[in-house]
Design a protein around this motif. Structure first.
Motif, PDB file in Angstrom:
ATOM      1  N   PHE A  17       0.153   8.296 -13.747  1.00  0.00           N
ATOM      2  CA  PHE A  17      -0.887   7.536 -14.453  1.00  0.00           C
ATOM      3  C   PHE A  17      -0.423   6.150 -14.896  1.00  0.00           C
ATOM      4  N   SER A  18       0.858   5.988 -15.156  1.00  0.00           N
ATOM      5  CA  SER A  18       1.332   4.697 -15.653  1.00  0.00           C
ATOM      6  C   SER A  18       1.376   3.630 -14.565  1.00  0.00           C
ATOM      7  N   THR A  19       1.455   4.057 -13.291  1.00  0.00           N
ATOM      8  CA  THR A  19       1.510   3.091 -12.182  1.00  0.00           C
ATOM      9  C   THR A  19       0.276   3.134 -11.287  1.00  0.00           C
ATOM     10  N   ASN A  20      -0.501   4.207 -11.359  1.00  0.00           N
ATOM     11  CA  ASN A  20      -1.691   4.337 -10.512  1.00  0.00           C
ATOM     12  C   ASN A  20      -2.796   5.003 -11.318  1.00  0.00           C
ATOM     13  N   VAL A  21      -3.471   4.204 -12.123  1.00  0.00           N
ATOM     14  CA  VAL A  21      -4.484   4.754 -13.021  1.00  0.00           C
ATOM     15  C   VAL A  21      -5.696   5.263 -12.248  1.00  0.00           C
ATOM     16  N   ASP A  22      -5.993   4.668 -11.087  1.00  0.00           N
ATOM     17  CA  ASP A  22      -7.136   5.137 -10.298  1.00  0.00           C
ATOM     18  C   ASP A  22      -6.911   6.565  -9.815  1.00  0.00           C
ATOM     19  N   LEU A  23      -5.710   6.856  -9.348  1.00  0.00           N
ATOM     20  CA  LEU A  23      -5.381   8.218  -8.938  1.00  0.00           C
ATOM     21  C   LEU A  23      -5.471   9.157 -10.129  1.00  0.00           C
ATOM     22  N   ALA A  24      -4.968   8.733 -11.264  1.00  0.00           N
ATOM     23  CA  ALA A  24      -5.004   9.570 -12.463  1.00  0.00           C
ATOM     24  C   ALA A  24      -6.436   9.868 -12.903  1.00  0.00           C
ATOM     25  N   ILE A  25      -7.325   8.880 -12.791  1.00  0.00           N
ATOM     26  CA  ILE A  25      -8.726   9.092 -13.154  1.00  0.00           C
ATOM     27  C   ILE A  25      -9.370  10.114 -12.221  1.00  0.00           C
ATOM     28  N   SER A  26      -9.068  10.021 -10.927  1.00  0.00           N
ATOM     29  CA  SER A  26      -9.597  11.005  -9.978  1.00  0.00           C
ATOM     30  C   SER A  26      -9.105  12.402 -10.329  1.00  0.00           C
ATOM     31  N   VAL A  27      -7.833  12.514 -10.666  1.00  0.00           N
ATOM     32  CA  VAL A  27      -7.265  13.805 -11.058  1.00  0.00           C
ATOM     33  C   VAL A  27      -7.939  14.322 -12.328  1.00  0.00           C
ATOM     34  N   ALA A  28      -8.141  13.432 -13.300  1.00  0.00           N
ATOM     35  CA  ALA A  28      -8.756  13.839 -14.564  1.00  0.00           C
ATOM     36  C   ALA A  28     -10.186  14.323 -14.357  1.00  0.00           C
ATOM     37  N   LYS A  59       0.838  -1.188   0.000  1.00  0.00           N
ATOM     38  CA  LYS A  59       0.000   0.000   0.000  1.00  0.00           C
ATOM     39  C   LYS A  59       0.877   1.244   0.000  1.00  0.00           C
ATOM     40  N   ASN A  60       0.558   2.168  -0.866  1.00  0.00           N
ATOM     41  CA  ASN A  60       1.252   3.447  -0.901  1.00  0.00           C
ATOM     42  C   ASN A  60       0.347   4.486  -0.267  1.00  0.00           C
ATOM     43  N   TYR A  61       0.662   4.843   0.979  1.00  0.00           N
ATOM     44  CA  TYR A  61      -0.216   5.751   1.714  1.00  0.00           C
ATOM     45  C   TYR A  61      -0.321   7.114   1.052  1.00  0.00           C
ATOM     46  N   ILE A  62       0.784   7.658   0.565  1.00  0.00           N
ATOM     47  CA  ILE A  62       0.765   9.000  -0.007  1.00  0.00           C
ATOM     48  C   ILE A  62      -0.193   9.060  -1.193  1.00  0.00           C
ATOM     49  N   GLU A  63      -0.116   8.083  -2.080  1.00  0.00           N
ATOM     50  CA  GLU A  63      -0.996   8.077  -3.245  1.00  0.00           C
ATOM     51  C   GLU A  63      -2.447   7.829  -2.853  1.00  0.00           C
ATOM     52  N   ASP A  64      -2.670   6.983  -1.852  1.00  0.00           N
ATOM     53  CA  ASP A  64      -4.043   6.718  -1.422  1.00  0.00           C
ATOM     54  C   ASP A  64      -4.658   7.932  -0.737  1.00  0.00           C
ATOM     55  N   ILE A  65      -3.849   8.623   0.069  1.00  0.00           N
ATOM     56  CA  ILE A  65      -4.336   9.862   0.687  1.00  0.00           C
ATOM     57  C   ILE A  65      -4.643  10.886  -0.405  1.00  0.00           C
ATOM     58  N   ALA A  66      -3.737  11.004  -1.363  1.00  0.00           N
ATOM     59  CA  ALA A  66      -3.940  11.948  -2.464  1.00  0.00           C
ATOM     60  C   ALA A  66      -5.219  11.638  -3.229  1.00  0.00           C
TER      61      ALA A  66
END
Length: 695
Positions: A211-222, A167-174
């Motif tokens: 986006f290449s490693t965490n597409v879910d975060l990228a979708i939220s950003v988009a 789990k990557n906390y920083i990316e999940d928090i973001a």
């Protein structure tokens, strides 16, 4: 009145199908007093604070409990925890605030901004952005939060355990923070102003680079970017060459998963929003790239994808059961070998779970369902953006949106047409370059395919699978958006581009089939508004080009009888207009007096009894069109006593205008009503000159 105007889509309001949907599955009590949970947020133990945040997050998914939390200042209680020293607390606090914003709606988001939620949220976003590329936490810190960050040992664990421990906390928090920001900016202009002022774009775009490693975060950003760039000229200057390069890189990513298709679609929508920053010489290629992405999304058969993904889920679940059995047997052996010291210093091969560990209680990863959901969301988004591309963006758009949302969307349509019925608006998408891009990417053809009813086998799968059942609503939404998109294209394209007269006649038969093959859908307001809007635009186009229409008078009257009882005023406006268009065509034919009599009686009744002044005005306009000329129309007008009836109704309509218009209508609305009033006077004078007074 009497002419339709292309509808412009805004980002959807918060709700089950809206932006930043609430997190599902956080653990918590079935019912625990708000005051007690809020008190626990101040507990010195990070685990207790985390548990309290997770419990609140769960409860906030229930709208009826939200007032109790708001009365106890939940925003000011949770806000500081966004900067808590415990990363787990930050994540669950952000998740709770995300649920509050998603389930509470506009008023709650306004209240959150008033309670200064943006200050800690902006601070969190910027801090996470600076730490995004930092090394992962030490094993000691991981043990403090009962999380494991050491990826090197992931190959020792099963895929199921890897999902729990890696789990990557920083990316999940973001991700939670970005969804919260998205929700608030969707509802509150002050939040967008703060986004601009605080320079949040740079931090948000930094997340997009993952986006290449965490597409879910990228979708939220988009999603967030598409919201904050809409009608936000103050942000345009921030989109320098570097920022545009980030978006372009995402658009060109080759991954073919449904999530990546959704990501590219959302980025394409963002680029459309910032099109004013694109050099004129690059505009054509930019639009072509956008439409290519939309074409890629719309080309996929959602029904077949559901069937395929459902089968894949069944196979995966079967393998998971077999793997779980093997893991359990391995755990028995491992637990006999591991010493107590090993459990303190090494990565455990068995399950490590404290009493209130929220990660173990999250629902299993339904990646097949998520893929289908991503596809349907991408298709719906693409269709909505195409609708917007077909709309003129002028100063009246805000007022137009207000009217559209209040189901009185036809009040401004006069401004879009000249007296001869020709289109005055020339949207960007009708330039030669963009028009060519539409055709090159087969956009009209693919839109038409999406107007068909969803695959019956796919519907049956969704109907009998509780977790897949929400897809039915999404399938229907795609169909409705496609119909609205078709309506917009009909308004801004010429007959040749649409395939000629025969293609329009086939399209009329297709729309008739949609309306009459499933009569139960006539009670579906969203579908009925979309299909009647498309049919109205089609008949309008066919009438202007003297193309014979395919619907029988009986079908038209059946549609109007069903539509006029709709609670949606836009549906009632559409069916009245459809009847007026068809009646004006029939008036030019032979032996049509009896049909014109039925149409005239129907429209007169609507004009005199309709509760909405907008619909009543549309009915009068339709009467003017039907009985404007022709021997058959003159004959029918005499038989239904059209002239004396209208003369008697004229002062009634004037009175309604004064009473209902004063203080309730904008200047533009009043201008439209005044045109109807003048046209009524002129039409009566015209009928009198024909000497058609009753004997």
């Amino acid at each position: 009145m009497g002419k339709s105007r292309a509808r412009r889509f805004r980002r959807p309001a918060l709700g089950p199908a809206g932006t930043g949907q609430p997190r599902q599955g956080e653990p918590g009590p079935e019912e625990e007093p708000a005051a007690e949970l809020l008190d626990k947020l101040q507990h010195p133990s990070a685990e207790v604070r985390e548990y309290a945040c997770a419990s609140i997050s769960k409860l906030l998914q229930q709208k009826h409990v939200i007032p109790a939390f708001l009365q106890r200042d939940v925003v000011r209680c949770l806000g500081p925890l966004l900067m808590d020293h415990s990363l787990a607390v930050r994540e669950t606090a952000a998740g709770a605030l995300r649920n509050l914003s998603a389930c509470g709606g506009f008023e709650v988001c306004d209240d959150m901004v008033k309670n200064d939620i943006m200050t800690p949220l902006v601070a969190l976003l910027k801090e996470c952005s600076t730490q995004l590329d930092a090394n992962q936490l030490s094993p000691k810190k991981c043990r403090e939060t009962n999380k494991n960050y050491i990826e090197d040992t992931a190959n020792q664990l099963s895929p199921k355990k890897c999902r729990k421990t890696n789990k990557n906390y920083i990316e999940d928090i973001a991700n939670e923070a970005i969804n919260l920001l998205w929700n608030i900016c969707e509802c509150n202009n002050t939040a967008v102003y703060i986004f601009n002022k605080e320079g949040c774009l740079e931090a948000v775009l930094h997340y997009m680079k993952k986006f290449s490693t965490n597409v879910d975060l990228a979708i939220s950003v988009a999603n967030c970017l598409q919201t904050v760039t809409e009608d936000n000229p103050d942000l345009l200057s921030s989109f320098n060459a570097s920022a545009q390069q980030v978006l372009e890189t995402v658009m060109l990513c080759p991954e073919s998963t449904m999530k990546h298709i959704l990501l590219r679609t959302l980025i394409a929508g963002t680029i459309w929003n910032i099109k004013d920053t694109i050099p004129p010489g690059s505009l054509g290629s930019m639009v072509n790239a956008i439409l290519k992405i939309f074409s890629e999304s719309l080309a996929i058969d959602a029904g077949e994808t559901i069937i395929r993904m459902n089968e894949a889920e069944k196979n995966r679940l079967k393998l998971d059961v077999e793997a779980e059995t093997e893991e359990d047997m391995s755990d028995v052996v491992d637990n006999c070998v591991l010493s107590e010291d090993d459990n303190m210093e090494e990565i455990p091969k068995g399950k490590l779970r404290r009493e209130n560990d929220v990660s173990d209680l999250l629902p299993s990863d339904k990646w097949e369902l998520k893929e289908v959901t991503a596809l349907l969301t991408a298709q719906q988004t693409a269709l909505e953006i195409i609708v917007n591309m077909c709309c003129r963006e002028d100063p009246s758009d805000d007022e137009w949106e207000e009217l559209s949302s209040s189901d009185e969307s036809d009040l401004f349509m006069e401004n879009s047409y000249n007296e001869g019925g020709g289109l005055l608006m020339t949207p960007l998408c009708l330039s030669d370059e963009v028009h060519s891009a539409f055709l090159n990417n087969l956009i009209p053809k693919k839109i038409l395919e999406k107007t068909a009813f969803p695959n019956s086998v796919a519907l049956d799968i969704c109907l009998h699978n509780p977790s897949w059942k929400p897809l039915i609503k999404k399938l229907n939404a795609v169909q409705c958006r496609a119909l609205t998109c078709l309506h917009s294209i009909l308004l801004v394209s010429d007959v040749g581009c649409l395939g000629g007269a025969s293609a329009l006649q086939s399209l009329a038969q297709h729309l008739s089939h949609l309306i009459f093959s499933k009569t139960e859908l006539l009670a579906d307001t969203e579908f009925l508004e979309a299909v009647t809007s498309a049919l109205r635009a089609l008949l309008q186009t066919m009438a202007s080009k003297n193309i014979s229409q395919c619907m029988t008078p009986e079908q038209l009257l059946a549609l109007c009888e069903a539509g006029i009882h709709s609670s949606n005023a836009s549906v009632r406006v559409n069916v009245v207009s459809i009847l007026g268009i068809s009646g004006s065509v029939l008036a030019k034919g032979q032996d049509t007096a009896e049909t014109l009599k039925m149409i005239g009686k129907f429209l007169l009744e609507v004009a005199m009894k309709e509760s909405s002044l907008v619909v009543a005005g549309e009915a009068l306009d339709a009467l003017f069109d039907v009985f404007a000329d022709g021997k058959e129309a003159e004959k029918a007008a005499v038989q239904i006593k059209l002239l004396p009836t209208l003369k008697e109704f004229q002062p009634v309509f004037r009175t309604r205008m004064r009473k209902e218009g004063k203080g309730q209508c904008s200047t533009d609305q009043l201008r439209v009503f005044d045109n109807v009033r003048m046209n009524l006077r002129r039409f009566i004078a015209y009928q009198e000159t024909l000497g058609k007074t009753p004997t």
